[in-house]
Design a protein around this motif. Structure first.
Motif, PDB file in Angstrom:
ATOM      1  N   UNK A 110     -32.063  57.061  30.738  1.00 15.87           N
ATOM      2  CA  UNK A 110     -31.101  56.020  31.087  1.00 15.87           C
ATOM      3  C   UNK A 110     -30.473  55.448  29.831  1.00 15.87           C
ATOM      4  N   UNK A 111     -29.148  55.562  29.716  1.00 13.80           N
ATOM      5  CA  UNK A 111     -28.463  55.039  28.532  1.00 13.80           C
ATOM      6  C   UNK A 111     -28.893  55.715  27.248  1.00 13.80           C
ATOM      7  N   UNK A 112     -29.333  56.977  27.326  1.00 13.24           N
ATOM      8  CA  UNK A 112     -29.871  57.732  26.185  1.00 13.24           C
ATOM      9  C   UNK A 112     -30.797  56.886  25.309  1.00 13.24           C
ATOM     10  N   UNK A 145     -25.851  50.326  30.555  1.00 13.06           N
ATOM     11  CA  UNK A 145     -25.216  49.275  29.762  1.00 13.06           C
ATOM     12  C   UNK A 145     -24.743  48.145  30.663  1.00 13.06           C
ATOM     13  N   UNK A 146     -24.188  48.497  31.812  1.00 10.12           N
ATOM     14  CA  UNK A 146     -23.758  47.479  32.783  1.00 10.12           C
ATOM     15  C   UNK A 146     -24.927  46.596  33.191  1.00 10.12           C
ATOM     16  N   UNK A 172     -27.091  46.177  21.170  1.00  7.18           N
ATOM     17  CA  UNK A 172     -25.709  46.661  21.130  1.00  7.18           C
ATOM     18  C   UNK A 172     -24.789  45.720  21.897  1.00  7.18           C
ATOM     19  N   UNK A 173     -25.267  45.206  23.020  1.00  3.87           N
ATOM     20  CA  UNK A 173     -24.471  44.262  23.812  1.00  3.87           C
ATOM     21  C   UNK A 173     -24.265  42.968  23.036  1.00  3.87           C
ATOM     22  N   UNK A 187     -19.973  47.870  23.825  1.00  2.48           N
ATOM     23  CA  UNK A 187     -21.425  48.030  23.736  1.00  2.48           C
ATOM     24  C   UNK A 187     -21.834  49.490  23.876  1.00  2.48           C
ATOM     25  N   UNK A 188     -21.142  50.246  24.711  1.00  2.71           N
ATOM     26  CA  UNK A 188     -21.445  51.671  24.861  1.00  2.71           C
ATOM     27  C   UNK A 188     -21.315  52.372  23.515  1.00  2.71           C
TER      28      UNK A 188
END
Length: 234
Positions: A110-112, A145-146, A172-173, A187-188
């Motif tokens: 999930x999200x690498x 990320x969401x 990151x966010x 953020x991605x």
């Protein structure tokens, strides 16, 4: 799209990866048809991106031949790259890079998000199989990320192991700015770059990366077009 880094110079001779317990896979050959372990980072990246161009153009070489016979014909494992991507069902990594059996190693979380199992797997394919390229691939509209953005905005941290994903993506966010209207796409990209940086600093990868024998790069997959763009280190 960022330029392909010229990392080939140090990899034009046969050598073991220093300090990695390598099995001695050759590090100097070019990737040829995209199946030979030990090609240079530059050649491996070029092969991977060429496959994505075939995918985008609707002219894949391998995508139509997903059969047991093709798997059986793949022979010994000689991958030239390892791709770390997200579990999103819209981003099948072998397909978007138009790769056949035995060409690339694929890891999806999930999200690498990284953990010890992921890092150990990457260390293995680099050290034991002589793979010269690691790509971290994020994608637009990432659900992980969401979820992280929503958790930080509401202050409601999810339970279970999902909390681990949120905690790993949260920096990151925060860097992107939780109140920025464009926080999600920003953020991605930041999360991809952070993941790349972490892998480059990994105890068993840092030496080969510094010597130019291995490259760790980041990319972003566009769900609308199917294109993969390289991200600058940032």
């Amino acid at each position: 799209m960022a330029k392909i880094p010229d990392l080939a110079r140090a990899g034009r001779r046969r050598a073991k990866l220093n300090g990695m317990g390598s099995s001695g896979a050759p590090m100097g050959a070019t990737s040829g048809q995209g199946r030979q372990a030990g090609g240079t980072p530059r050649a491996a990246l070029a092969d991977l991106l060429a496959g994505n161009r075939r995918f985008v153009s609707g002219q894949p070489v391998h995508g139509h031949d997903v059969t047991a016979a093709a798997a059986a014909a793949s022979g010994d494992q000689q991958p030239y790259a390892v791709v770390l991507g997200c579990i999103d069902s819209r981003v099948p990594l072998e397909a978007i890079f138009d790769q056949t059996f035995g060409a690339i190693c694929v890891i999806r979380t999930g999200g690498h998000v990284l953990d010890r199992a992921v890092c150990g797997s990457i260390e293995y394919v680099v050290g034991q199989l002589g793979v010269p390229l690691v790509m971290v691939l994020g994608h637009e509209r990432c659900g992980a990320v969401e979820a992280t953005v929503e958790a930080l905005r509401t202050g409601q941290r999810p339970g279970g192991s999902l909390a681990y994903l949120v905690d790993e993506i949260a920096p990151a966010v925060t860097e992107a700015g939780i109140d920025d209207p464009a926080v999600r796409p920003l953020a991605i990209r930041r999360h991809v770059r952070r993941t790349v940086r972490t892998l480059r600093e990994d105890d068993l990868l840092a030496g080969p990366v510094a010597a130019g024998r291995v490259a760790v790069v980041g990319g972003l997959y566009d769900l609308a077009t199917g294109e993969v763009a390289l991200l600058d280190p940032g």
